[in-house]
Structure formats: C-alpha cells, structure tokens
Design a protein around this motif. Structure first.
Motif, PDB file in Angstrom:
ATOM      1  N   TYR B  27     120.289 -20.739  -8.617  1.00  0.00           N
ATOM      2  CA  TYR B  27     120.651 -20.954  -6.948  1.00  0.00           C
ATOM      3  C   TYR B  27     121.634 -20.010  -6.246  1.00  0.00           C
ATOM      4  O   TYR B  27     121.483 -19.857  -5.197  1.00  0.00           O
ATOM      5  N   SER B  31     120.622 -18.664  -2.574  1.00  0.00           N
ATOM      6  CA  SER B  31     121.614 -18.402  -1.725  1.00  0.00           C
ATOM      7  C   SER B  31     121.507 -17.123  -1.073  1.00  0.00           C
ATOM      8  O   SER B  31     121.847 -16.743  -0.063  1.00  0.00           O
ATOM      9  N   LYS B  34     118.920 -17.104   1.361  1.00  0.00           N
ATOM     10  CA  LYS B  34     119.351 -17.722   2.506  1.00  0.00           C
ATOM     11  C   LYS B  34     120.386 -17.136   3.301  1.00  0.00           C
ATOM     12  O   LYS B  34     120.210 -16.989   4.615  1.00  0.00           O
TER      13      LYS B  34
END
Lengths: 198, 337
Positions: B27, B31, B34
């Motif tokens: 993750y 991230s 993102k």
C-alpha cells in the motif's frame, strides 16, 4: 550437545568451505564473494564468543565497506577466467614456502604462549557494565589510549599516503567547478536579443 | 520443551511483523502513485477496485505470474541470489526495531550497530545484480550505486554517533527511554543538522529520488535491475520500499522519540494515555514516508558528481563539526537535557 556447539560446528565448517572456495574459484568475483561470506561466518563465530561489538564491527567495516571496494575493483578487471593451471604451477613453490613459514610461526607461537601464558591478564580488566561495547570503549580510552591513538595516526597516514600516491593533476582534465556552477545566474546564461527593426 | 516454546513464540512474533510489513509495502506503492498523482494533478490508479484500492494486489499477481528471464551470458547463480541479498538485510533489521514499549523481537544490546551493519549490506544486492546481468547499463548503475552508498553510509553512521553520544546506549529501547520527557527532549532538537543529514543520507542509501542515479531511466534505462523481470524484479522493488519504510521508522526512533507520545509532559497526556505507543510510532513513520514520496514528486535528479560532492564535502564536515559541538555541550553538562 548444546546449541552453541552445534552452531559453532555448522558455521566453522561453512567458514572452512568458503575459505577454500576463495582460493580455488577461477572467477575473481566469485572469490571476492566467498571472502565476504567467510568474513560473515567468522563474525558469527565471534558472536558465539560473546564479542558482539567486534563481530558487528567486522561486518560493518570489512563486509560493508572494505569488501565492497574490493568487489568494485575486481569487477572492473576483465579477467573473468584466469589462466588457472598455468598460474598454479607458476606460484606453487612460493605458495608452499609461505605455507611452511606460516605454519612455523603458528606452531612457535602456540608452544611459547601456552607455556608462559599469564592467565590473570584477562581477570585484571576492570568491568564497568554488562555491555561488551561499553567495556571495550572504556578500556580503549583509558588503559590503551596511547595504542589506540597510534593506531588512529597510522590509519590517517595510510589515508594521506594513498591520496598522495594516486593524486595526479591532469591539465587536460575537464573538471567542473561546482561552486562556479552553483553561483551561475540567469544573467550569465541568458541573452535576450531585441528585434533590430523596431 | 522450553526451547520449542521459545522458538514458536519467536516465529509468531516474526510473522506478526513480516506479514503486515508486506501489506504495508504494497500500500505504500499505492499511496506513492496516488500522492504523486495528486501532486501532478492526476488521479493515479483508479480502475482496479474502489478508487484503485486493489491495484497493488493486481500488481503483485502480475509480477508473480511473469516469467523470470535470465540473460544468456549472465552468471545464473549470482543473478538469482542478488535480489535475495538485497531483500534479506532489509528484512533482518526489523528484528531489533522496537515497535512499542513491549513489542520487540530481539532486544539486543548493540541494536544500533546491528542496524548500521545490516544496512551496509544491501549494497551487495545492487553490485552483484549489476555485475551478474552482464549488461552495460546494469553495470554502470551498480557502479554508481556502490560509490554513492559508501559515501553516504559514512555520514549516516556519524549522524547516529550523535544519537549514541546523547543516549549513552546502543540499545534501541534505551535510546527511546532516554528521549522521554517532552517533545523537546527528543533528539531532533539538539541533533537537528544530524537529523537532516541522516534523513537525506537515508534517501540516498535507498536509491530513491532525487538520488536515484543507479536507476536513472533517462541515462541507463533502469540501472542495475534492467535485466530483471517477474518475481526477481519484484524482490528489488520490495527491498526498495522496505528500506524506505525502514529509514522512516529509524528516523522516528532515533530523532523523534519512537513510540513516545508527543504530548508527554503536557496536560493532555493523561487523557491520551489509552493510545498505544505503536500508533504514535506509525504516525511518525507515515509522515517520513510521505516526505519520501513528496521528494520524489518535487525534486529533479541530482547529477552524479554533485551527489558525491554533497556526500563527502558537505555532509561529512557538518557531521564532524556537530559531533564536536555535541561533545563540548555534554562535557559542559548542558546536554543531555
């Protein structure tokens, strides 16, 4: 058999194996890698003796820095397959001579030291804490301060002499001056040409 | 019997650390995409799952199912060991990291040294990968990386010497205990230059932007891992993000009080005592991870000679200077606070 003994036997066998690989492998990079492993394994043996500081420093200095530079140099060389047999025969007499000399030294040392060893030398050391590192640091900076400083000076000399030996100023070298580069401003690089007709 | 129980207990605590760590790595990549997307006015991954949340899982599946291609003239054994050599040290370090006041896999005396020794090992993965690939680009990448890591490792080690001088211990739990008191007892304040140097050197050690010359795609394609594919590449990828999280967590332990609450010594502290130390540590770590990603989105890549100049001629003298000052302050008993 306790677990320490088992660990010792596993790691010392591996150590001997990697040491043999260092001198027998035809590829110098493989030799260097095996040397790294042998440093690592001997660090484990030191750890078994309770010398945590020394063993970790062995990994940090030898494995983490010295051997990296070693590999660095060896990888640059273009001698992937060394002329193995020829070199063996050529250097065999020298090798045997060094082997015998070392053995004589080791045997002499063992016979002499074990007879006149001062067993109280270790006991006289003042222990100030449980931490191995703290004890070692205390000793180095009090009892053995002169030896420690001399060792430091020798290392410094080594650094300086290495630089002196390798540093050659080449006038053709197109060296960039970083300070000059950083201080460059818009005015130095940019020229705005106005239209002459206006 | 006791030994077996001990082994099982250790195994479980290792799993408790490692399994979430892999998920976190997955993750962090999400991230990263993102956050950088947000900074560049894009959406980032959006297609897989709600707002792209399943993207890392899709990536992992893709990497696992791909073929590992081994170049014909590569040294096969070393080619396949190199990614493992990269990953193993970065996983091993987690064994001495105190995740809370009570949870640490192995609370060894020389924890700080252990960390320094292991982080210095990850360079082998890079060097051997570059050499074994038998490719010009990979070799150039690994040469650059080796020189860079050695240069920055010294500054990094000296920055940690400052922590060692103030805490008087190599044990990580003791280092955290030595910082207790309040926000201003954490070592970021007396060791501020060292903290900055440690963090920047950490960025350089992990080969992240703006110091990612070893994989500078505009010059040498993908650097040392140009020949790797499938799971072998995934291991490099994993190691890089693992190191990123590691540097972040080490920064928060060494300079930001680890699992200590930032409200210690204030009135609010008693109301917030129900929050476990692990939460504080994670929050601090997440901030550093964010800074890592932020740097990547903002800064252009350094030129190679400037990297070396920064490491040897700027960072090293500053650490020496600051260590002298810290030494004098400790001698005059102004420090530790």
């Amino acid at each position: 058999m306790n677990i320490e003994l088992i660990t010792f036997f596993i790691f010392s066998t591996l150590l001997i194996f990697t040491c043999i690989k260092v001198i027998t492998s035809s590829n110098p990079v493989l030799s260097a890698i095996n040397l790294v492993f042998s440093f690592f394994l001997s660090a484990v043996l030191w750890l078994l003796l309770g010398a945590e500081f020394l063993s970790i420093i062995l990994i940090l200095v030898y494995v983490g820095a010295v051997m990296v530079l070693f590999l660095f140099v060896v990888m640059m060389l273009d001698i992937n397959i060394a002329k193995k047999t020829a070199a063996y025969i050529k250097y065999l007499p020298l090798g045997i001579a060094v082997f015998i000399a070392f053995n004589i030294l080791i045997i002499y040392f063992f016979i002499n030291t074990f007879e006149n060893i001062d067993y109280n030398a270790v006991k006289n050391i003042e222990i100030i804490s449980d931490s191995n590192t703290q004890n070692l640091g205390y000793l180095l900076f009090t009892k053995y301060i002169i030896e420690f400083e001399i060792a430091g000076l020798i290392l410094l000399l080594g650094i300086i002499s290495a630089i002196v030996l390798t540093y050659r100023k080449n006038p053709k070298n197109k060296y960039q001056n970083p300070t000059k580069q950083i201080s460059a401003s818009k005015k130095d690089r940019l020229k705005i040409i106005t239209d002459l007709k206006e | 019997m006791e030994a077996i129980f001990y082994i099982i207990k250790t195994m479980i605590s290792i799993l408790v650390v490692i399994v979430p760590l892999f998920l976190i790595v997955a993750y962090v990549t999400y991230s990263e995409r993102k956050i950088i997307g947000f900074m560049q006015s894009r959406m980032g991954p959006m297609r897989v799952g709600p707002s792209g949340l399943l993207q890392p899982i899709a990536d992992v599946l893709k990497l696992v199912s791909k073929e590992i291609i081994i170049p014909t003239s590569a040294n096969k054994g070393i080619f396949l060991t190199a990614p493992m050599l990269m990953l193993i040290p970065s996983l091993l370090v987690w064994s001495v990291i105190p995740l809370s006041e009570y949870f640490i896999i192995s609370n060894i005396n020389a924890g700080l040294l252990f960390i320094l020794a292991l982080t210095s090992l990850s360079v082998y993965g890079v060097i051997l990968a570059g050499w074994a690939s038998n490719s010009k680009y990979a070799f150039l990448g690994s040469m650059r990386s080796a020189a860079q890591i050695i240069a920055y490792e010294i500054a990094m080690g000296f920055a940690l010497v400052g922590v060692l001088m103030l805490s008087g211990s190599l044990n990580l739990q003791n280092i955290i205990y030595a910082q207790s008191g309040s926000l201003f007892n954490w070592y970021w304040l007396p060791l501020f230059p060292l903290f900055l140097i440690y963090f920047i050197a950490g960025v350089a050690e992990t080969n992240r932007a703006p110091f990612d010359v070893s994989e500078g795609e505009s010059e040498i394609v993908a650097g040392f891992h140009v020949e790797y594919s499938g799971m072998a590449f995934a291991m490099f990828f994993l190691a890089e993000y693992m190191n990123l999280i590691l540097i972040s967590i080490l920064c928060s332990i060494m300079f930001f009080g680890g699992w200590l609450s930032p409200f210690q010594g204030t009135v609010i502290d008693s109301y917030l005592s129900f929050i476990p130390g692990f939460i504080w540590l994670s929050l601090k770590t997440l901030i550093f991870i964010f800074v890592f990603l932020w740097l990547r989105a903002t800064l252009p890549r350094y030129r190679y000679d400037q990297i070396m100049r920064l490491g040897w001629k700027v960072f090293l003298p500053i650490t020496f200077f600051w260590l002298t000052i810290i030494g004098i302050l400790i001698y005059l008993e102004y420090l530790p606070l």
